[in-house]
Design a protein around this motif. Sequence first.
Motif, mmCIF file in Angstrom:
data_model
loop_
_atom_site.group_PDB
_atom_site.id
_atom_site.type_symbol
_atom_site.label_atom_id
_atom_site.label_comp_id
_atom_site.label_asym_id
_atom_site.label_seq_id
_atom_site.Cartn_x
_atom_site.Cartn_y
_atom_site.Cartn_z
ATOM 1 N N GLY A 35 0.789 -1.226 0.000
ATOM 2 C CA GLY A 35 0.000 0.000 0.000
ATOM 3 C C GLY A 35 0.820 1.273 0.000
ATOM 4 N N SER A 36 2.101 1.105 -0.048
ATOM 5 C CA SER A 36 2.965 2.276 -0.070
ATOM 6 C C SER A 36 2.790 3.007 -1.399
ATOM 7 N N ALA A 37 2.689 4.265 -1.354
ATOM 8 C CA ALA A 37 2.319 5.034 -2.539
ATOM 9 C C ALA A 37 3.344 4.927 -3.655
ATOM 10 N N GLU A 38 4.631 4.841 -3.264
ATOM 11 C CA GLU A 38 5.660 4.852 -4.301
ATOM 12 C C GLU A 38 5.714 3.537 -5.072
ATOM 13 N N ALA A 39 5.310 2.418 -4.409
ATOM 14 C CA ALA A 39 5.472 1.119 -5.054
ATOM 15 C C ALA A 39 4.592 1.005 -6.275
ATOM 16 N N LYS A 40 5.185 0.536 -7.384
ATOM 17 C CA LYS A 40 4.383 0.363 -8.581
ATOM 18 C C LYS A 40 4.586 -1.048 -9.140
ATOM 19 N N THR A 41 3.700 -1.429 -10.032
ATOM 20 C CA THR A 41 3.767 -2.752 -10.639
ATOM 21 C C THR A 41 4.005 -2.619 -12.126
ATOM 22 N N LEU A 42 5.063 -3.268 -12.609
ATOM 23 C CA LEU A 42 5.318 -3.273 -14.043
ATOM 24 C C LEU A 42 4.872 -4.615 -14.599
ATOM 25 N N VAL A 43 4.206 -4.570 -15.743
ATOM 26 C CA VAL A 43 3.711 -5.806 -16.336
ATOM 27 C C VAL A 43 4.538 -6.143 -17.568
ATOM 28 N N VAL A 44 5.052 -7.362 -17.589
ATOM 29 C CA VAL A 44 5.838 -7.812 -18.745
ATOM 30 C C VAL A 44 5.046 -8.874 -19.457
ATOM 31 N N LYS A 45 4.812 -8.671 -20.766
ATOM 32 C CA LYS A 45 4.258 -9.779 -21.530
ATOM 33 C C LYS A 45 4.852 -9.800 -22.920
ATOM 34 N N PRO A 46 4.844 -10.959 -23.551
ATOM 35 C CA PRO A 46 5.604 -11.138 -24.795
ATOM 36 C C PRO A 46 5.257 -10.087 -25.854
ATOM 37 N N GLN A 47 3.967 -9.764 -26.055
ATOM 38 C CA GLN A 47 3.631 -8.807 -27.106
ATOM 39 C C GLN A 47 3.359 -7.411 -26.555
ATOM 40 N N GLY A 48 3.601 -7.267 -25.265
ATOM 41 C CA GLY A 48 3.270 -5.981 -24.661
ATOM 42 C C GLY A 48 4.321 -4.919 -24.912
ATOM 43 N N GLU A 69 3.831 -12.125 -17.381
ATOM 44 C CA GLU A 69 2.752 -12.974 -17.882
ATOM 45 C C GLU A 69 3.313 -14.128 -18.692
ATOM 46 N N ALA A 70 2.440 -15.095 -18.976
ATOM 47 C CA ALA A 70 2.890 -16.330 -19.623
ATOM 48 C C ALA A 70 3.673 -16.054 -20.892
ATOM 49 N N GLY A 71 4.740 -16.799 -21.100
ATOM 50 C CA GLY A 71 5.592 -16.600 -22.251
ATOM 51 C C GLY A 71 6.981 -17.084 -21.939
ATOM 52 N N VAL A 72 7.838 -17.008 -22.902
ATOM 53 C CA VAL A 72 9.219 -17.438 -22.700
ATOM 54 C C VAL A 72 10.114 -16.210 -22.742
ATOM 55 N N TYR A 73 10.895 -16.034 -21.715
ATOM 56 C CA TYR A 73 11.786 -14.874 -21.631
ATOM 57 C C TYR A 73 13.209 -15.378 -21.528
ATOM 58 N N VAL A 74 13.982 -15.119 -22.544
ATOM 59 C CA VAL A 74 15.331 -15.670 -22.574
ATOM 60 C C VAL A 74 16.309 -14.664 -22.005
ATOM 61 N N GLY A 75 17.241 -15.160 -21.234
ATOM 62 C CA GLY A 75 18.281 -14.283 -20.710
ATOM 63 C C GLY A 75 18.411 -14.404 -19.211
#
Lengths: 471, 326, 274
Positions: A35-48, A69-75
């Motif tokens: 609930g801390s105001a500064e905290a944010k959520t970044l969303v990663v998805k293959p076509q995003g 999100e579902a997908g394959v992330y290489v590295g």
Amino acid sequence: MPGGPISRTRRTGGDRRALRRCAWGGVVLLVGIGGSAEAKTLVVKPQGPLASVREAIRQADPGDTIRIEAGVYVGNLRLEKPLALEGVGKPIIRGEGSGSVITVLADGCAIRGLVIERSGRVLVEEDSGILVKSSRNRIEENEIRDVLYGIYLYAAHDNLIRGNRLRGRVELEFGERGNGIHIWNSRGNRIIANAISHMRDGLYLQNASGSLIRENRVFQVRYGLHYMFSDDNTIEGNRFFDNVAGAAIMYSRRIRLRRNIFFRNRGFSSYGLLFQDCDDCVIEGNLIADNAVGIFMEALRRSVFRRNLIATNDVAVYLFSSASENIFTENSFVRNLSLLRVIGRGTTTRWSWQGVGNYWDDYEGFDADGDGIGDVPFRLQDLFERLEGNHPRLRVYLSSAAAEALAFAERAFPIIPGPQEWDPAPLRKPRALWPSEALEIERVPSSRWTFLVPMMMVGISVGLFLWVRKR
Amino acid sequence: MIEVEHVVKVFDGVRAVDDVSFRVCAGETFALLGPNGSGKTTLLKCLMGLLKPNAGRIRVRGIEVGSDPRAALSWMSYLPQRVVFPDGLTVREVLTFYARLRGERSERIERVCHQLRLDLGDLSGRSIGALSSGLLQRVGLAVALLAEVPVLVLDEPTVSLDPEGVQQLRSILAELRGEGRTILFSSHVLSDVEVLADRVAVLVQGKLVALESVEGLRDQWRQNALTRVHLWNPSERFVELAHRHGASEARLLGSSLLFRSKASDRLAILRALEAGGARIETFWTPEPSLEEVYWNHVGKGSAGGTFDRGDRVSEPATAAGRTTSE
Amino acid sequence: MGPIATLALFELKVHVRNRWVLVFAFVFGFTAVAIAAFGLATAGVAGFQGFARTTASLLNLALYVIPLVSLMMGTMSFAGEKNAGELLFVQPIARESLVWGKLLGLMLSIAIATGFGFGLAGMIIAARVGSAGVTRYMLFVGHVLLLALAFLALGILVAIAGGRKPRAFGYALFLWFFFVLFYDLLVIGLTFLVPEPIANRMVFLSLFGNPVDLVRVSGFMTLDNPTIFGAAGVMLVRFFGGEGRAHAILMTGTMLWGILPAWLAQWLLRRQDI
């Protein structure tokens, strides 16, 4: 982390959870106060717009959450600031095939719900699924596969490793694989409810004191638990089965082993539970069954075995005379092929405590006063078994008539001297019992078809008999 | 058909069969005659390949038994002295087994049983172990007859049979002989030999002491027939008289006069005795026992009174009491 | 049908009819079932063992009973047969066929009886602990049948070499004691007289001198695995050059114990007076 500080970790807004109590020291570990105001959520998805986890990590501020999100992330990934990686729909983090897939360097990170695969293959570089070099991290419910080490805690304290599934590289020899969860020079970690298989050693602890190891399942590895120089640990409710050896605990003090299962760990000179140079341990309520050797003890001192069920092992207890002042009480010894092998001269092991011994299924004495304690002491070894201790080749004559005859001859003419192990107060009824359902999961699945085999044997015999009789 | 040449079989230093040689021709019925322990069974076992002779050769149809027993045996059938079958089986099962072993069709069983008057239907419910020895003997014979082979070898076939069984067996053997089979059997009963055999070999203590046609044997016996005369007025005089009229031996034993003579001279001697004043109450001409035949061959040379021996053995046998006229 | 098959079937039929197979099947079956049921009855541990491991106690039953019964059967079949079996010996079949045919028939008789007993016991075990490892169980039963073969052959040999019936049975009983008990005691005693490395090798080689040892060791190795012998198991596997090879060599040894005495028996029989 006895006496350790209260730690806070920022979590996603949607995952606010109540306080969680840490199991030991009465110290409260606060988790997920969000609930801390500064905290944010970044969303990663293959076509995003944000398709790379590495890029997301670069953009994120400390305390942020990255939703993958579902997908394959290489590295390979490196966490150098406190972040939470949260997988949705089992995204795959595929390593580069060298180094560790995820390296955690900042304290207070969380890794959750990911599938982590393809680490490097260099043992000395600690190539892992997750390499943790920081403290107070949470690694939960990930699936880690095709890696050398699973999770490597490298001088990392007070971490929680929970509910992960780790599976090593089946194609490698044991010696070429890494360990499932490897803890080195770390204190106060909690390893809970993980499933580990096909690694070299399931859980490897070295200089890892104050650990809690609870309810893990470790199977088809070399040593289920490989353990040295780690004091004051609690090992509870784990299951070690189908390994070359269950647990090897060495050079440690004040270990508590409770309600674990050491089952079907078979191999040459293999064992369910091994102690070497340990002091003041308590081994209570465990099931040690169907192992080549149930308990192997060399230089174990001042330890107590209580209410364990030690059953159907080839040899129940393998006792070096260097083990001293240990106590066995209220254990049940059932259907072991041999009870005791003593190597060297006699021991100072006590097979009863304050007038309470153990249950031995081949005890034939009586209990005239009805106090549940047999009135005749129980002798643990016959002549043949004593000879076997120093002449292992004689084991070839296991359950032969010759062995029986030697044992009988000694009973009839007790002239052959030598150290003897006695239980002066054998129990008439077992006190340590496990329901067989406890092992239901570990049982090798059996099909209805194989049940037909003995039926067919009877059928063919009877049929042939009748056919020959008639014609 | 069968050639036995100089066969010797030694058991523990005893020569049970001692240099015996003879031949059996095709279609002939040949008897081995001898008392118990004379080596008949041993010789037959040698023939059947059950025993290995220490010396000599036995050939069947030119095949030497010792070197190729299977080929030799395939021409022969054998009925042992004592027939034993495993308990619990029926006659038909046993016969089926042996038929299969010899590669015969099962129809053969019916034929053989018919020939031997064995009613398999009657015997079907019974275990073979429960049969009488006579019936067993007949089952054994059935086994022997299953294979249609030219040579049939029987060891004391009449020994465990009742008189009726003996009669039956004789007629069966006569039938088989009619079929042209070569039959070799052993016996210690002379009457069997007389009725059945064409030729006979006499074995005593392992040695072959006679080898003759049955007719010839009988003749030989007639050459030296024993007569026993009971007299009202016994006298040494009559001994002299008997000698003079052609008796080879004569002797007074109580009130009896015993003499040996050619059978054809017997009447003349009796007449001469009567003429010489002997009052004959009755006389016997004992059927020659087997032993008597041996003694005719062996006993002449052996010490001791031949009469005593002949007398003693002949009495339990059929000492046919007859009145004067022969 | 060849003469060996005919003889074998006849022999089998004889033993089926004279109730011998029936009695043995029931006695053996009852004992095996009792062992299986009792072994599983121990409170609290049912299910801890796999199918095969549970049956290890059946191995003991087999190791005592099968040699005795097989020896007696083998001895009986020829010692009693010599006078009674003239009719058989004068058939135009080779004497070795007699030995092989009877051996096969006796083997079938024992297979029926033990198959029944082991099958019943197996059903009970399978019902109680699941049937994982049932293929090992089958292998184990195979080993037991090989043991029966070895002692049937020995029984036949004793009957043929021993002559008269009571003497042959005496020899048979002696052989049983010798192989079940004395042989091992003798070897154990001898190994204490020689240096340790030689002693180990001696123990492993001595296994081949005794079919009971061969089947005991390979039976345990089948039901469990060589680890059951601890350090000795390691040495044993190394001695034979691998676990698979150890199995194969031990099994070959047992088979030879079935074949060689039978071969010797027919060799003697061919040269013998009946």
